[in-house]
Scaffold this active site. Structure first.
Site, PDB file in Angstrom:
ATOM      1  N   ARG A   1     -17.298   6.066 -30.208  1.00 31.92           N
ATOM      2  CA  ARG A   1     -16.289   7.119 -30.366  1.00 31.92           C
ATOM      3  C   ARG A   1     -15.879   7.755 -29.038  1.00 31.92           C
ATOM      4  O   ARG A   1     -14.767   8.210 -28.877  1.00 31.92           O
ATOM      5  CB  ARG A   1     -16.861   8.221 -31.254  1.00 31.92           C
ATOM      6  CG  ARG A   1     -16.410   8.121 -32.672  1.00 31.92           C
ATOM      7  CD  ARG A   1     -17.001   9.225 -33.469  1.00 31.92           C
ATOM      8  NE  ARG A   1     -18.398   9.456 -33.100  1.00 31.92           N
ATOM      9  CZ  ARG A   1     -19.227  10.259 -33.750  1.00 31.92           C
ATOM     10  NH1 ARG A   1     -18.806  10.937 -34.767  1.00 31.92           N
ATOM     11  NH2 ARG A   1     -20.475  10.402 -33.385  1.00 31.92           N
TER      12      ARG A   1
ATOM     13  N   LYS B   1     -32.364  -1.343 -38.641  1.00 32.78           N
ATOM     14  CA  LYS B   1     -32.974  -0.567 -39.705  1.00 32.78           C
ATOM     15  C   LYS B   1     -32.591   0.891 -39.529  1.00 32.78           C
ATOM     16  O   LYS B   1     -32.216   1.250 -38.418  1.00 32.78           O
ATOM     17  CB  LYS B   1     -34.474  -0.753 -39.727  1.00 32.78           C
ATOM     18  CG  LYS B   1     -35.212  -0.124 -38.538  1.00 32.78           C
ATOM     19  CD  LYS B   1     -36.682  -0.278 -38.677  1.00 32.78           C
ATOM     20  CE  LYS B   1     -37.358   0.912 -39.293  1.00 32.78           C
ATOM     21  NZ  LYS B   1     -37.688   1.979 -38.335  1.00 32.78           N
TER      22      LYS B   1
ATOM     23  N   ASP C   1     -40.168   4.415 -42.777  1.00 34.75           N
ATOM     24  CA  ASP C   1     -39.896   4.146 -41.363  1.00 34.75           C
ATOM     25  C   ASP C   1     -40.722   2.970 -40.830  1.00 34.75           C
ATOM     26  O   ASP C   1     -40.265   2.221 -39.970  1.00 34.75           O
ATOM     27  CB  ASP C   1     -40.205   5.415 -40.551  1.00 34.75           C
ATOM     28  CG  ASP C   1     -39.827   5.282 -39.087  1.00 34.75           C
ATOM     29  OD1 ASP C   1     -38.683   4.882 -38.808  1.00 34.75           O
ATOM     30  OD2 ASP C   1     -40.681   5.574 -38.210  1.00 34.75           O
TER      31      ASP C   1
ATOM     32  N   LYS D   1     -41.890  -9.154 -31.123  1.00 34.59           N
ATOM     33  CA  LYS D   1     -43.008  -8.906 -30.199  1.00 34.59           C
ATOM     34  C   LYS D   1     -43.787 -10.204 -29.964  1.00 34.59           C
ATOM     35  O   LYS D   1     -44.011 -10.973 -30.894  1.00 34.59           O
ATOM     36  CB  LYS D   1     -43.935  -7.817 -30.757  1.00 34.59           C
ATOM     37  CG  LYS D   1     -43.302  -6.419 -30.714  1.00 34.59           C
ATOM     38  CD  LYS D   1     -44.289  -5.361 -31.176  1.00 34.59           C
ATOM     39  CE  LYS D   1     -43.617  -4.022 -31.388  1.00 34.59           C
ATOM     40  NZ  LYS D   1     -43.415  -3.242 -30.184  1.00 34.59           N
TER      41      LYS D   1
ATOM     42  N   GLU E   1     -49.534   5.561 -33.329  1.00 36.22           N
ATOM     43  CA  GLU E   1     -48.741   6.035 -32.197  1.00 36.22           C
ATOM     44  C   GLU E   1     -49.281   7.380 -31.725  1.00 36.22           C
ATOM     45  O   GLU E   1     -49.801   8.160 -32.537  1.00 36.22           O
ATOM     46  CB  GLU E   1     -47.284   6.209 -32.611  1.00 36.22           C
ATOM     47  CG  GLU E   1     -46.620   4.937 -33.061  1.00 36.22           C
ATOM     48  CD  GLU E   1     -45.152   5.167 -33.386  1.00 36.22           C
ATOM     49  OE1 GLU E   1     -44.320   4.955 -32.505  1.00 36.22           O
ATOM     50  OE2 GLU E   1     -44.848   5.586 -34.514  1.00 36.22           O
TER      51      GLU E   1
ATOM     52  N   HIS F   1     -42.000  -2.806 -40.667  1.00 36.34           N
ATOM     53  CA  HIS F   1     -42.878  -3.391 -39.641  1.00 36.34           C
ATOM     54  C   HIS F   1     -44.239  -3.837 -40.211  1.00 36.34           C
ATOM     55  O   HIS F   1     -44.676  -4.959 -39.983  1.00 36.34           O
ATOM     56  CB  HIS F   1     -43.121  -2.396 -38.512  1.00 36.34           C
ATOM     57  CG  HIS F   1     -41.872  -1.868 -37.867  1.00 36.34           C
ATOM     58  ND1 HIS F   1     -40.745  -2.641 -37.714  1.00 36.34           N
ATOM     59  CD2 HIS F   1     -41.577  -0.663 -37.324  1.00 36.34           C
ATOM     60  CE1 HIS F   1     -39.801  -1.923 -37.105  1.00 36.34           C
ATOM     61  NE2 HIS F   1     -40.282  -0.721 -36.869  1.00 36.34           N
TER      62      HIS F   1
ATOM     63  N   LYS G   1     -48.137   9.000 -36.658  1.00 34.90           N
ATOM     64  CA  LYS G   1     -47.752   9.536 -35.350  1.00 34.90           C
ATOM     65  C   LYS G   1     -48.771  10.575 -34.914  1.00 34.90           C
ATOM     66  O   LYS G   1     -49.493  11.120 -35.735  1.00 34.90           O
ATOM     67  CB  LYS G   1     -46.361  10.157 -35.441  1.00 34.90           C
ATOM     68  CG  LYS G   1     -45.302   9.137 -35.837  1.00 34.90           C
ATOM     69  CD  LYS G   1     -43.936   9.529 -35.366  1.00 34.90           C
ATOM     70  CE  LYS G   1     -42.892   8.505 -35.772  1.00 34.90           C
ATOM     71  NZ  LYS G   1     -42.796   7.366 -34.861  1.00 34.90           N
TER      72      LYS G   1
HETATM   73  C1  BG6 Z   1     -39.364   2.253 -35.060  1.00 32.86           C
HETATM   74  C2  BG6 Z   1     -39.647   3.522 -35.816  1.00 32.86           C
HETATM   75  O1  BG6 Z   1     -38.818   1.282 -35.911  1.00 32.86           O
HETATM   76  O2  BG6 Z   1     -40.571   1.761 -34.485  1.00 32.86           O
HETATM   77  C3  BG6 Z   1     -40.269   4.553 -34.905  1.00 32.86           C
HETATM   78  O3  BG6 Z   1     -38.434   4.028 -36.354  1.00 32.86           O
HETATM   79  C4  BG6 Z   1     -41.485   3.985 -34.218  1.00 32.86           C
HETATM   80  O4  BG6 Z   1     -40.601   5.739 -35.625  1.00 32.86           O
HETATM   81  C5  BG6 Z   1     -41.176   2.654 -33.571  1.00 32.86           C
HETATM   82  O5  BG6 Z   1     -41.913   4.920 -33.243  1.00 32.86           O
HETATM   83  C6  BG6 Z   1     -42.432   1.985 -33.034  1.00 32.86           C
HETATM   84  O6  BG6 Z   1     -42.072   0.855 -32.289  1.00 32.86           O
HETATM   85  P1  BG6 Z   1     -42.995   0.311 -31.102  1.00 32.86           P
HETATM   86  O7  BG6 Z   1     -42.318  -0.927 -30.670  1.00 32.86           O
HETATM   87  O8  BG6 Z   1     -43.027   1.393 -30.069  1.00 32.86           O
HETATM   88  O9  BG6 Z   1     -44.351   0.087 -31.709  1.00 32.86           O
END
Ligand code: BG6
Length: 496
Positions: free
Chosen positions: A51, A149, A236, A183, A217, A241, A336
């Site tokens: 935009r 996503k 999420d 990865k 994390e 994942h 987290k």
């Molecule tokens: C993302 C999530 O898909 O993956 C995040 O939305 C998360 O919340 C992230 O922090 C983690 O990815 P990576 O590659 O840092 O493990």
């Protein structure tokens, strides 16, 4: 460094949302590293579309700053930024209106390049963009679209999204990204399982006691509070994942390493997952760091919702109802603000059927642990005799294969997940992308779990900043005589 880079065919990549966070942090720095590695042909073009009222020169300045900030060491060492920027263009576009589409169309016409359109925008815009691509004649057979996503927020919305995209594109033109599949070690998982004879005979409920999948994390929700609070760890992380990791660890060997053969096997795993009862789920929400609340606020402050019931942590136990895995628990955990950043899959094998060394020898189990990040590698815990006199005492020691050591760091080219996946889009290889039916099956398993806690008005359990999650998560395994792999690092690290 040994370079095995094979340049890809000529392409034009349009990034909708080309000024956004993902483009600046991941997509553009990733492309630049591929450019530096010699993989991006000199006539290939990257076209930012967003935009913001910018011209191509203004966009190049924005991209230069992004690459300087997020490109990492390899980008700094490369020194070809001007040449890369010269391959960039920009179009101001109105995804819901008509502005900019004619300009984009004229930029894209008159070449026979592969055309890739990266939808790095809110999912609510996917349909509008797809429709306009078709209207302006860009949705032809050369086109591929890449969608980020979240792909829906439940089965119904995911189905609707699949249906909308299918109106304009064939399934083999749609690349649904799950960056975990890009990865290095995630791909290595397939190499380890299907490239070795050693593991496969033991890879079933007869020999495996249980499997743990952890994605921990140290960061909090950061500036993504608004999105995250509507999503939570289940949507999420688990639905995508962790689910992908579970599929790769549990699936049957595909007949070939080709997109549909691999995705067919993953789909069978998702469809065989058992529903998860409430007593096998623990949800948590992090609290502020006790001594530094200002820098590391609690979850509810971070998302600016004092009554939020969204989980920033989840642990659950599930099972796969098929011949290979019947009765083997799979424990999934992600959150987290935990003690350490660690993504790991742990396969815990059963006890030997009989201990010839007697009761005193204790309980010893082989544990295969696959570390995705950081320090990618594989460790196999084996039981040996403790050296020295004093009879037969057993200890467990790791047979450690750190990829960095084994492959000599300097010889390994580091390719970020996004780099790899974008190049796969250009190569037309969908193996590492989710198929529409896979995403729907994952939601079909996830939805009742979420609906269950919503119906129960479940409130997530608080957990301390820098901890291993709520104590109930520990209990989830302890009551079955098992324990999570510890997250606590040897040298404690601070947040972020
Ligand atoms: C993302 C999530 O898909 O993956 C995040 O939305 C998360 O919340 C992230 O922090 C983690 O990815 P990576 O590659 O840092 O493990």
């Amino acid at each position: 460094m040994v370079s095995r880079v094979i340049p890809v065919d000529l392409f034009d990549l349009v990034i909708f949302g080309g000024t956004g966070d993902l483009a600046r942090r991941k997509i553009l720095p990733g492309l630049y590293r591929r450019f530096c590695a010699g993989q991006m042909p000199p006539q290939a073009r990257v076209i930012g579309a967003a935009r913001s009222e910018l011209d191509s020169e203004g966009y190049r300045t924005l991209v230069r700053e992004a690459i300087e900030e997020f490109g990492g060491e390899e980008a700094k060492a490369c020194d070809s930024l001007d040449a890369f920027l010269a391959q960039l263009e920009y179009v101001t576009i109105d995804a819901r209106g008509e502005g900019g589409w004619k300009e984009l169309q004229s930029l894209m016409s008159g070449t026979d390049h592969i055309e890739a359109y990266y939808f790095s925008v809110a999912p609510s815009l996917f349909g509008d963009i797809a429709e306009r691509l078709q209207k302006w004649g860009m949705a032809d057979e050369r086109a591929r679209i890449v969608v980020e996503k979240p792909f829906g927020r439940d089965l119904e919305t995911a189905r609707a999204l699949n249906k909308t995209l299918a109106t304009y594109f064939n399934e083999d033109q749609i690349y649904r990204i799950d960056h975990y599949l890009g990865k290095e070690t995630v791909q290595n998982l397939m190499a380890v399982r299907f490239g070795n004879m050693l593991f496969e005979p033991l890879w079933n409920s007869q020999y495996v006691d249980h499997i743990q999948i952890t994605v921990a994390e140290t960061v909090g929700v950061g500036g993504r509070g608004e999105y995250y609070d509507k999503s939570g760890a289940m949507r999420d992380m688990v639905q995508n994942h962790l689910m992908q990791l579970l599929c790769l660890i549990a699936m049957e060997p595909p007949a070939r390493f080709d997109p549909d053969a691999v995705r067919d096997e993953k789909l069978k795993v998702i469809r065989a997952l058992d529903p998860v009862p409430a007593y096998h789920i623990v949800r948590g929400q992090y609290q502020a760091e006790a001594c530094n609340e200002a820098d590391n606020p609690g979850y509810r402050t971070a998302v600016d919702n004092p009554r939020s019931r969204t989980e920033s942590f989840i642990a659950l136990r599930t099972q796969i109802s098929n011949w290979r895995w019947a009765g083997t628990p799979f424990y999934l955990r992600t959150g987290k603000r935990l003690a350490d950043r660690a993504s790991e899959i742990t396969v815990v094998f059963k006890d030997t059927p009989h201990s010839i060394f007697g009761e005193d020898a204790g309980r010893h189990r082989n544990v295969l642990s696959i570390r995705l990040q950081p320090n990618e590698g594989i460790t196999l815990g084996v039981t040996i005799k403790e050296p020295g006199p004093g009879g037969m005492r057993l200890i467990d020691v790791p047979l450690d294969m750190s990829f960095a050591d084994a492959l000599k760091e300097d010889d390994v080219e580091h390719v970020d997940a996004y780099e790899r996946l974008i190049m796969d889009v250009i190569r037309g290889n969908q193996t590492l992308f989710m198929r529409g039916d896979e995403v729907e099956a994952a939601w079909a398993w996830t939805d009742p779990i979420i609906q269950g806690w919503e119906a129960r008005n479940d409130v997530p359990k608080p957990y301390d900043h820098g901890s291993e999650g709520p104590t109930d998560a520990v209990e989830l395994l302890r009551r079955e005589g098992r324990a999570w792999r510890s997250l606590t690092p040897k040298t404690p690290k601070r947040g972020a």
